[in-house]
Design an enzyme around this catalytic site. Sequence first.
Site, PDB file in Angstrom:
ATOM      1  N   GLY A   1     -29.987  48.844  30.455  1.00  9.31           N
ATOM      2  CA  GLY A   1     -28.793  49.526  29.546  1.00  9.31           C
ATOM      3  C   GLY A   1     -27.667  48.409  29.363  1.00  9.31           C
ATOM      4  O   GLY A   1     -27.642  47.432  29.937  1.00  9.31           O
TER       5      GLY A   1
ATOM      6  N   LYS B   1     -29.890  60.459  31.687  1.00 10.79           N
ATOM      7  CA  LYS B   1     -30.373  58.801  31.577  1.00 10.79           C
ATOM      8  C   LYS B   1     -31.259  58.826  30.826  1.00 10.79           C
ATOM      9  O   LYS B   1     -32.334  59.746  30.533  1.00 10.79           O
ATOM     10  CB  LYS B   1     -30.401  58.368  32.842  1.00 10.79           C
ATOM     11  CG  LYS B   1     -29.489  58.224  33.616  1.00 10.79           C
ATOM     12  CD  LYS B   1     -29.550  57.386  35.069  1.00 10.79           C
ATOM     13  CE  LYS B   1     -30.193  56.181  34.824  1.00 10.79           C
ATOM     14  NZ  LYS B   1     -29.554  54.886  33.966  1.00 10.79           N
TER      15      LYS B   1
ATOM     16  N   GLU C   1     -36.008  54.093  36.310  1.00 10.79           N
ATOM     17  CA  GLU C   1     -34.615  54.382  36.781  1.00 10.79           C
ATOM     18  C   GLU C   1     -34.638  55.330  37.862  1.00 10.79           C
ATOM     19  O   GLU C   1     -34.274  55.122  38.873  1.00 10.79           O
ATOM     20  CB  GLU C   1     -33.833  54.587  35.826  1.00 10.79           C
ATOM     21  CG  GLU C   1     -33.476  53.430  34.772  1.00 10.79           C
ATOM     22  CD  GLU C   1     -32.748  53.822  33.522  1.00 10.79           C
ATOM     23  OE1 GLU C   1     -32.116  52.855  33.115  1.00 10.79           O
ATOM     24  OE2 GLU C   1     -32.925  55.016  33.074  1.00 10.79           O
TER      25      GLU C   1
ATOM     26  N   GLY D   1     -31.589  56.621  27.498  1.00 13.43           N
ATOM     27  CA  GLY D   1     -31.200  56.139  26.332  1.00 13.43           C
ATOM     28  C   GLY D   1     -32.131  54.826  26.020  1.00 13.43           C
ATOM     29  O   GLY D   1     -32.271  54.467  24.853  1.00 13.43           O
TER      30      GLY D   1
END
Length: 262
Positions: A34, A102, A111, A104
Amino acid sequence: MSSEMSPIDRAKYAAAVKAVDYVQDGMKVGLGTGSTAFWMIKRLAERVRDEGLRVTGVPTSSRTAALAREEGIALTTLDEAGWLDLTIDGADEVDGDLNLIKGGGAALLHEKIVATASDRMIVIADAAKQVAALGSFPLPVEVIPFGWQTTQKLVEELLEGMDVLGREVQVRQMGGMKLLTDQKNHILDLHLKHIGNPRQLAMVLNQIPGVVENGLFVDICDVLILGQADGRVTVRDLDAGAASEVAADLTEPDNIFAEGGE
């Protein structure tokens, strides 16, 4: 510090600088995905080059792996590493209990696996990511392509009994096509507006056939670092108890700002 950086990028970079201070020589580190993780990788690479810091990274996405290799960070797989000293990653939202949304960047599966295979997870974000309650950011749910429409209907039925304010579910698109994750799965984005019980929702979503993982990270974050545009960061460490505010060192060569994140 480069005057070309936006205030939001300065805040992200401030959090990243502080987080990389936690990295010690010889550590195995999970590398998040990200826009905020981008700055963390840049800063970590600087320490590798300038200080001779020896680290081995485990990337959480193909994009992160490409950036880390380009920056000269040694990489390995999670299976080869076995267990990690820490993971540093961003978040789309974080509440007062350090629960996260989380995904996006569509890397939530890797992750979550990497974060839970670490002694500690450090979450870095700009201060705007902190919220009173999760849900304003759409909750990503990774599903397998086979029967994904049936899975979506099951998710929609499940939401009718949950403590949420919205129930719209959309399959994520990219370039007019359904997005594919690194594992070749799809992402359903749940527009919930407010999540009253993140722990319960995280558990029941994963019981639906076809759901691989969801973007609720509950009881995973150990340290939260929130950055401000002026270089101040607030650090909340569950082991230390109370939050503390410090100033990050943002005096860096201009060339670190040559590229942008997601």
